[in-house]
Design an enzyme around this catalytic site. Structure first.
Site, PDB file in Angstrom:
ATOM      1  N   GLU A 126       0.845  -1.201   0.000  1.00 26.94           N
ATOM      2  CA  GLU A 126       0.000   0.000   0.000  1.00 26.94           C
ATOM      3  C   GLU A 126       0.879   1.249   0.000  1.00 26.94           C
ATOM      4  O   GLU A 126       2.019   1.227   0.488  1.00 26.94           O
ATOM      5  CB  GLU A 126      -0.893  -0.002   1.246  1.00 26.94           C
ATOM      6  CG  GLU A 126      -1.857   1.172   1.306  1.00 26.94           C
ATOM      7  CD  GLU A 126      -2.869   1.048   2.441  1.00 26.94           C
ATOM      8  OE1 GLU A 126      -3.778   1.898   2.518  1.00 26.94           O
ATOM      9  OE2 GLU A 126      -2.756   0.091   3.243  1.00 26.94           O
ATOM     10  N   ASN A 161     -12.465  -1.130  -0.814  1.00 31.56           N
ATOM     11  CA  ASN A 161     -11.714  -1.664   0.324  1.00 31.56           C
ATOM     12  C   ASN A 161     -12.333  -1.174   1.627  1.00 31.56           C
ATOM     13  O   ASN A 161     -12.631   0.014   1.770  1.00 31.56           O
ATOM     14  CB  ASN A 161     -10.262  -1.191   0.261  1.00 31.56           C
ATOM     15  CG  ASN A 161      -9.511  -1.476   1.554  1.00 31.56           C
ATOM     16  OD1 ASN A 161      -9.098  -2.599   1.807  1.00 31.56           O
ATOM     17  ND2 ASN A 161      -9.347  -0.452   2.391  1.00 31.56           N
ATOM     18  N   GLU A 162     -12.546  -2.090   2.554  1.00 32.31           N
ATOM     19  CA  GLU A 162     -13.052  -1.756   3.888  1.00 32.31           C
ATOM     20  C   GLU A 162     -14.187  -0.729   3.805  1.00 32.31           C
ATOM     21  O   GLU A 162     -14.153   0.333   4.427  1.00 32.31           O
ATOM     22  CB  GLU A 162     -11.920  -1.272   4.803  1.00 32.31           C
ATOM     23  CG  GLU A 162     -10.915  -2.369   5.073  1.00 32.31           C
ATOM     24  CD  GLU A 162      -9.932  -2.046   6.193  1.00 32.31           C
ATOM     25  OE1 GLU A 162      -9.933  -0.907   6.708  1.00 32.31           O
ATOM     26  OE2 GLU A 162      -9.140  -2.941   6.562  1.00 32.31           O
ATOM     27  N   TYR A 205      -6.448  -8.897  11.787  1.00 36.26           N
ATOM     28  CA  TYR A 205      -5.068  -8.751  12.246  1.00 36.26           C
ATOM     29  C   TYR A 205      -4.884  -9.427  13.605  1.00 36.26           C
ATOM     30  O   TYR A 205      -5.854  -9.635  14.349  1.00 36.26           O
ATOM     31  CB  TYR A 205      -4.696  -7.266  12.345  1.00 36.26           C
ATOM     32  CG  TYR A 205      -4.513  -6.608  11.004  1.00 36.26           C
ATOM     33  CD1 TYR A 205      -3.276  -6.604  10.372  1.00 36.26           C
ATOM     34  CD2 TYR A 205      -5.585  -5.998  10.353  1.00 36.26           C
ATOM     35  CE1 TYR A 205      -3.106  -6.002   9.128  1.00 36.26           C
ATOM     36  CE2 TYR A 205      -5.421  -5.397   9.110  1.00 36.26           C
ATOM     37  CZ  TYR A 205      -4.182  -5.406   8.502  1.00 36.26           C
ATOM     38  OH  TYR A 205      -4.010  -4.811   7.276  1.00 36.26           O
ATOM     39  N   GLU A 212      -5.972  -9.034   3.895  1.00 32.43           N
ATOM     40  CA  GLU A 212      -5.170  -8.321   4.892  1.00 32.43           C
ATOM     41  C   GLU A 212      -5.101  -9.165   6.156  1.00 32.43           C
ATOM     42  O   GLU A 212      -6.135  -9.440   6.773  1.00 32.43           O
ATOM     43  CB  GLU A 212      -5.752  -6.930   5.205  1.00 32.43           C
ATOM     44  CG  GLU A 212      -5.612  -5.929   4.072  1.00 32.43           C
ATOM     45  CD  GLU A 212      -5.961  -4.500   4.481  1.00 32.43           C
ATOM     46  OE1 GLU A 212      -5.780  -4.149   5.683  1.00 32.43           O
ATOM     47  OE2 GLU A 212      -6.407  -3.737   3.593  1.00 32.43           O
TER      48      GLU A 212
END
Length: 514
Positions: free
Chosen positions: A48, A195-196, A264, A319
């Protein structure tokens, strides 16, 4: 206070290895479980526009004194080639939904500057754009995975990007591509449609986004590429199962090929702790978070199975990785963190989980490639080092496109206060007559005597490599860049139809048949 925890000293390690003889694990092939090919794209990466990930990381510019090819560091190119990365996701992340791709094409001196509003507020000159990224992906032999802008963009903008990159017939976008020096289309297959969207992509409800996705996805295709694109919907944040339900319920199968998931590993999201100076409690909590990936995949997959029992739509974990506080003295928006043996544990157990669920998980992207979060590479000026995570992924690359061998693993518990986790995880596969078995012992204090029943394995003779260290806080630094590297593992012997080996505390062992 810095943690010089008794668990993390070399003396304690030597003592606890002897105690570890009490812990045993038995491993065998599971003949009853379904086998499938482990898609190589599970071993993908993510780059990114964030901190020193692209600029001053991958890309230093053609005028840099650091050896480079078209501005990309040669040492990074070599390292990623050696890693056999199958795909690379770009340009974000949150950055994707503020990125306008036309700013990054054409003569570099004429490209506008932008402010990276998400990550540090620094100014970027757009010198690394679509051509630069796709040239890099081609050099690496990796499939490019482009993330489109739904948050601040328009349908036409994403539709034009597809035409610019993939257009075969004469059209304004293919003409523009040729004007900018690229005659043939790149034929990019993988596209993220936002994204998100539940967060930085627009704080949308899943119902609103599903309709928006349908619109964008429709106009990404034409008669020439409708069967060539792999469109990935912005998916759930961790355990938002309702989000996955809506994606699968409200988007027709003909408009979607994949649904994303972001998760995460951390000890405490509100107070993530230091990347190096962490306690036993923090380590245990991080391992608990990492191992939860198995539960998340199972529950999201169960929802997907209701609408797609044939598993045509892939779960894309684009991710994942460890997330801690930034290194002291660095820009908090750059997400630069060190990479210890804890990260090697995260990588090992997560990849084992992905391998076991490769019937549904067919792509994953470690966050991130260089200088950001759980990076495989760190740079400092002309210096570059490979992290423990890099070395785990390098040993595990033998699983790419291999036939899964499902395992039964009877594991001892790793205990901390009143909680327990399974200490040993693993996965196995076979490709071109070679069997690979990857094992991880996350126990920070005890070794585990493992016995692998070979009766149902084609291969009977193995050699092994190990990633381990004296302290779980150990990491490769620019002063000691090879403190942690794979080494030959000798603590292995064959007894009749069994392979006996002792897994040291916090270690990764990968066995290869010969």
């Amino acid at each position: 206070m810095k943690y010089a925890n008794k668990y993390f000293t070399a003396a304690a390690l030597a003592f606890t290895v002897s105690l570890g003889a009490q812990l045993k694990s038995t491993i065998s092939a599971n003949k009853e479980a379904k086998s499938q090919i482990i898609n190589k794209n599970i071993y993908g990466h993510f780059a990114e526009h964030l901190g020193r990930g692209i600029y001053d990381g991958i890309f230093v510019g053609e005028n840099s004194t650091i050896p480079n090819t078209k501005g990309v560091r040669n040492d990074i190119i070599k390292a990623l080639k050696d890693l056999s990365i199958p795909n690379l996701r770009w340009p974000g992340g949150c950055f994707a939904d503020t990125y306008h791709w036309k700013d990054g094409i054409g003569p570099k001196k004429e490209r506008p500057t932008i402010v990276n509003r998400w990550w540090g507020g620094n100014t970027e000159d757009n010198s690394f754009g679509t051509h630069d990224f796709l040239d890099l992906a081609k050099e690496l032999g990796a499939e490019p995975y482009l993330a489109g802008n739904l948050g601040s963009g328009e349908v036409k903008e994403l539709s034009d990007w597809v035409a610019y990159v993939n257009g075969v017939t004469k059209n304004p976008m293919s003409d523009l591509r040729k004007k900018n020096g690229q005659d043939k289309p790149w034929n990019v297959k993988y596209w993220g449609v936002g994204n998100e969207m539940w967060g930085c992509g627009g704080n949308m409800t899943p119902e609103f986004y599903a309709n928006l996705y349908r619109q964008y996805s429709t106009f990404m295709t034409d008669w020439n590429n409708s069967d060539k694109l792999f469109r990935i919907a912005s998916g759930a944040n961790i355990d938002d199962y309702h989000w996955t339900e809506v994606m699968m319920r409200d988007i027709p199968r003909g408009l979607i090929e994949g649904v994303a998931l972001h998760s995460y590993s951390f000890s405490n999201w509100e107070k993530k702790g230091d990347a190096v100076d962490f306690s036993e409690d923090e380590y245990f909590a991080t391992m608990k978070s990492a191992l939860r990936m198995d539960e998340l995949i199972q529950k999201h997959s169960a929802i997907m199975d209701k609408y797609d029992p044939e598993k045509k739509t892939a779960l894309i974990v684009d991710e994942w990785g460890g997330w801690y506080e930034v290194e002291k003295g660095t820009n908090p928006g750059f997400l630069y963190q060190q990479n210890t043996m804890r990260d090697a544990m995260i990588a090992g157990v997560t990849l084992n989980i992905f391998n076991q669920h490769s019937d549904r998980v067919r792509m994953a992207n470690l966050a991130q490639t260089v200088n950001v979060l759980q990076a495989v590479i760190l740079t400092k000026g002309e210096k570059m080092l490979l992290t423990p995570t890099y070395h785990v992924m390098n040993l595990y690359k033998a699983h790419q496109d291999a036939q899964l061998i499902p395992l039964n693993i009877d594991s001892p518990n790793y205990s901390n206060k009143t909680e327990t986790l399974k200490a040993v995880s693993g996965s196995a596969s076979e490709k071109n007559g070679v069997t690979t078995i990857s094992l991880v012992n996350i126990d920070s204090k005890n070794s585990v005597e493992a016995s692998i029943d070979l009766k149902d394995f084609k291969s009977k003779n193995f050699t092994a490599k190990i990633i381990s260290s004296n302290k779980i806080n150990d990491h490769n630094s620019f002063d000691k860049p090879e403190l942690i590297v794979p080494k030959d593992f000798k603590n292995i012997k064959k007894e009749k139809d069994a392979l006996k080996l002792t897994l040291p505390p916090f270690s990764v062992v990968v066995l290869t048949s010969n």
